[in-house]
Write an enzyme that holds these catalytic residues in place. Structure first.
Site, short mmCIF file in Angstrom:
data_model
loop_
_atom_site.label_atom_id
_atom_site.label_comp_id
_atom_site.label_asym_id
_atom_site.label_seq_id
_atom_site.Cartn_x
_atom_site.Cartn_y
_atom_site.Cartn_z
N ASP A 111 -11.92 -6.92 -1.91
CA ASP A 111 -12.64 -8.24 -1.78
C ASP A 111 -14.29 -7.77 -1.11
O ASP A 111 -14.38 -6.60 -0.88
CB ASP A 111 -11.97 -9.13 -0.82
CG ASP A 111 -11.77 -8.53 0.59
OD1 ASP A 111 -10.67 -7.87 0.71
OD2 ASP A 111 -12.69 -8.37 1.30
N GLU B 188 0.94 -1.20 -0.08
CA GLU B 188 -0.08 0.00 -0.17
C GLU B 188 1.03 1.09 0.02
O GLU B 188 0.39 2.26 -0.36
CB GLU B 188 -0.87 -0.02 1.14
CG GLU B 188 -1.89 -1.22 1.14
CD GLU B 188 -2.91 -1.34 2.32
OE1 GLU B 188 -4.06 -1.41 2.43
OE2 GLU B 188 -2.30 -1.34 3.55
N1 ADE Z 1 -8.98 -5.23 3.64
C1 ADE Z 1 -9.16 -5.58 2.83
N2 ADE Z 1 -10.41 -6.43 2.84
C2 ADE Z 1 -10.78 -6.59 4.16
C3 ADE Z 1 -11.63 -7.26 4.85
N3 ADE Z 1 -12.38 -8.20 4.12
N4 ADE Z 1 -11.49 -7.48 6.06
C4 ADE Z 1 -10.59 -6.40 6.93
N5 ADE Z 1 -9.76 -5.94 6.36
C5 ADE Z 1 -9.51 -5.91 5.04
#
Ligand code: ADE
Length: 228
Positions: free
Chosen positions: A196, A11
């Site tokens: 996600d 990042e």
């Molecule tokens: N960062 C990216 N995806 C995430 C998730 N599903 N839960 C927590 N932090 C995240």
């Protein structure tokens, strides 16, 4: 001086690579890289994952560099059902979804002492990021970013956090950085690209999309700095 915090090297690495006149200092195990990027004086740190690392990084950054404002850049899981992978979320407010003194009669998420559940991000920074995203042809979604010390990969948990806090996106650092900035009276912003859907497929989607998502947040951040 503008402070930039990302949890993982994926990042922040692109920013550090592109920085001019970079100078590194290590504080409490965190590397702070100061230099020029996006035409501005910045200090960039890779905090590590989770709220404690994020908070110690933000506090050390404020004490050592006195940044005018701090932005947390990175990736997040979608809670709002309208969001898809690579959509962008700009935090209007942040909440710590795993803060819970409800057995003592408090509402979930309440920050004891401050007596607030959500903390507001700086509206001018939100506008700047929204403009920067738009000028790159990316539509950004403004909403609540919920942080906790959990990678959310379960429909039931995802729905609970979304419904409890009207949250758009989950991640693991933004609200901790917001909390530290709030008590230090430093304006802050959180900029996240969805990697996600925070449901059962998240463990598979995250490794596939996190790098690309992180890159998109960095691109919007750089555009915003150049426009400011
Ligand atoms: N960062 C990216 N995806 C995430 C998730 N599903 N839960 C927590 N932090 C995240």
């Amino acid at each position: 001086m503008i402070g930039i915090i990302g949890a993982m090297a994926s990042e922040t690495a692109a920013i550090i690579r592109e920085m001019e006149r970079a100078e590194t200092k290590e504080i409490s195990g965190v590397k702070f890289v100061r230099g020029v990027w996006g035409g501005k004086d910045v200090v960039v740190a890779t905090s590590g994952v989770g709220k404690v690392f994020a908070a110690l990084c933000a506090e050390a950054m404020i004490l050592a560099y006195q940044p005018e404002w701090i932005v947390n850049t990175g990736v997040g899981g979608a809670l709002d059902l309208r969001l898809g992978i690579l959509d962008v979320v700009i935090a209007e407010e942040v909440v710590q979804h795993d803060m819970d003194t409800s057995p003592l009669g408090d509402p979930p998420g309440m920050l004891s002492g401050i007596n607030k559940i959500t903390l507001p991000a700086d509206p001018n920074l939100c506008n700047a990021f929204e403009r920067a995203a738009a000028s790159l042809g990316v539509q950004a979604h403004r909403g609540v970013v919920a942080s906790g010390d959990q990678f959310i990969a379960e429909q039931e948990k995802k729905n609970l956090i979304r419904n409890r806090f009207s949250a758009a996106c989950c991640e693991m650092e933004g609200a901790a950085i917001g909390h530290v900035c709030y008590v230090n009276k430093v304006p802050f912003a959180v900029l996240r690209t969805i990697s996600d859907g925070a449901s059962e497929e998240a463990s598979m989607d995250f490794p596939v999309f996190a790098k690309k998502a992180a890159k998109q947040s960095v691109k919007i951040l750089k555009e915003a700095l150049m426009q400011l």
